[in-house]
Design a protein around this motif. Sequence first.
Motif, mmCIF file in Angstrom:
data_model
loop_
_atom_site.group_PDB
_atom_site.id
_atom_site.type_symbol
_atom_site.label_atom_id
_atom_site.label_comp_id
_atom_site.label_asym_id
_atom_site.label_seq_id
_atom_site.Cartn_x
_atom_site.Cartn_y
_atom_site.Cartn_z
ATOM 1 N N ILE A 156 2.865 -3.052 1.648
ATOM 2 C CA ILE A 156 3.287 -4.491 1.509
ATOM 3 C C ILE A 156 2.177 -5.276 0.720
ATOM 4 O O ILE A 156 2.561 -6.165 0.153
ATOM 5 C CB ILE A 156 3.709 -5.030 2.943
ATOM 6 N N THR A 157 1.066 -4.974 1.204
ATOM 7 C CA THR A 157 -0.260 -5.688 0.416
ATOM 8 C C THR A 157 -0.210 -5.423 -1.041
ATOM 9 O O THR A 157 -0.869 -6.129 -1.816
ATOM 10 C CB THR A 157 -1.406 -5.616 1.092
ATOM 11 N N ALA A 158 0.300 -4.097 -1.285
ATOM 12 C CA ALA A 158 0.316 -3.918 -2.747
ATOM 13 C C ALA A 158 0.956 -4.770 -3.755
ATOM 14 O O ALA A 158 0.793 -4.961 -4.806
ATOM 15 C CB ALA A 158 0.851 -2.681 -3.011
ATOM 16 N N ILE A 159 1.974 -5.680 -3.156
ATOM 17 C CA ILE A 159 2.616 -6.454 -3.848
ATOM 18 C C ILE A 159 1.678 -7.607 -4.216
ATOM 19 O O ILE A 159 1.975 -8.451 -5.330
ATOM 20 C CB ILE A 159 3.924 -7.014 -3.211
ATOM 21 N N LEU A 213 4.824 -15.271 -8.341
ATOM 22 C CA LEU A 213 3.804 -15.795 -7.386
ATOM 23 C C LEU A 213 4.638 -16.101 -6.213
ATOM 24 O O LEU A 213 4.208 -15.800 -5.024
ATOM 25 C CB LEU A 213 3.233 -17.019 -7.981
ATOM 26 N N GLN A 214 5.880 -16.856 -6.155
ATOM 27 C CA GLN A 214 6.663 -17.117 -5.045
ATOM 28 C C GLN A 214 6.892 -15.997 -4.173
ATOM 29 O O GLN A 214 6.655 -16.013 -2.886
ATOM 30 C CB GLN A 214 7.748 -17.739 -5.570
ATOM 31 N N THR A 215 7.312 -14.714 -4.779
ATOM 32 C CA THR A 215 7.592 -13.670 -3.914
ATOM 33 C C THR A 215 6.095 -13.194 -3.180
ATOM 34 O O THR A 215 6.265 -12.587 -2.264
ATOM 35 C CB THR A 215 7.980 -12.411 -4.907
ATOM 36 N N LYS A 216 5.256 -13.151 -4.172
ATOM 37 C CA LYS A 216 3.842 -12.646 -3.444
ATOM 38 C C LYS A 216 3.413 -13.591 -2.159
ATOM 39 O O LYS A 216 3.038 -13.032 -1.356
ATOM 40 C CB LYS A 216 2.806 -12.902 -4.483
ATOM 41 N N LEU A 217 3.508 -14.968 -2.572
ATOM 42 C CA LEU A 217 3.211 -15.920 -1.177
ATOM 43 C C LEU A 217 4.259 -15.667 -0.038
ATOM 44 O O LEU A 217 3.807 -15.591 1.096
ATOM 45 C CB LEU A 217 3.411 -17.471 -1.852
ATOM 46 N N GLU A 218 5.292 -15.386 -0.398
ATOM 47 C CA GLU A 218 6.183 -15.029 0.497
ATOM 48 C C GLU A 218 6.184 -13.830 1.581
ATOM 49 O O GLU A 218 5.883 -13.920 2.736
ATOM 50 C CB GLU A 218 7.775 -15.135 0.231
ATOM 51 N N TYR A 219 5.740 -12.693 0.645
ATOM 52 C CA TYR A 219 5.509 -11.509 1.423
ATOM 53 C C TYR A 219 4.060 -11.535 2.012
ATOM 54 O O TYR A 219 3.976 -10.913 3.161
ATOM 55 C CB TYR A 219 5.491 -10.292 0.355
ATOM 56 N N GLY A 220 3.234 -12.119 1.290
ATOM 57 C CA GLY A 220 1.872 -12.335 1.954
ATOM 58 C C GLY A 220 1.908 -13.139 3.265
ATOM 59 O O GLY A 220 1.246 -12.856 4.311
ATOM 60 N N GLY A 221 2.561 -14.372 3.150
ATOM 61 C CA GLY A 221 2.686 -15.088 4.395
ATOM 62 C C GLY A 221 3.334 -14.315 5.722
ATOM 63 O O GLY A 221 3.043 -14.539 6.886
#
Length: 132
Positions: free
Chosen positions: A36-39, A96-104
């Motif tokens: 998941i963090t690879a995203i 970036l929006q997807t990265k922020l969502e997945y990271g959160g």
Amino acid sequence: MGPLDRQPLLLAIAYAGLFLNLFNLLPISPLDGGRITAILSPRVWLLGAPLMLALLLYSPSPVLVIIAVMALPQLLKAWNYDSKAPENVAYYGVPLQTKLEYGGLYLALAAYLGVMTFEVHETLGNMRHHPV
């Protein structure tokens, strides 16, 4: 055997499940946290390496050694990661929006599992010192 007699067993099972899930979220491949963090970036795997090393030193285990050995090729890949390489842009090119969502969501899940693991551990410790 009444419900209070079984409570420590159920709490112990819950603790094991929570801890296993929390461990699985370490940001290192081949664990789910590494996936998941690879995203965000494969370089996040480099943060998981010291955590895995700390776990190995704290609690040596053959399973941890196997996971660490399996992670070595991915760590080398993260070390040499070139974000501008065409294959990396195609695979890791995420808005970036997807990265922020997945990271959160990843951080929220890790925090929840961490708090719940701690709380169940404390409850089990209190039951051991103050039996019902």
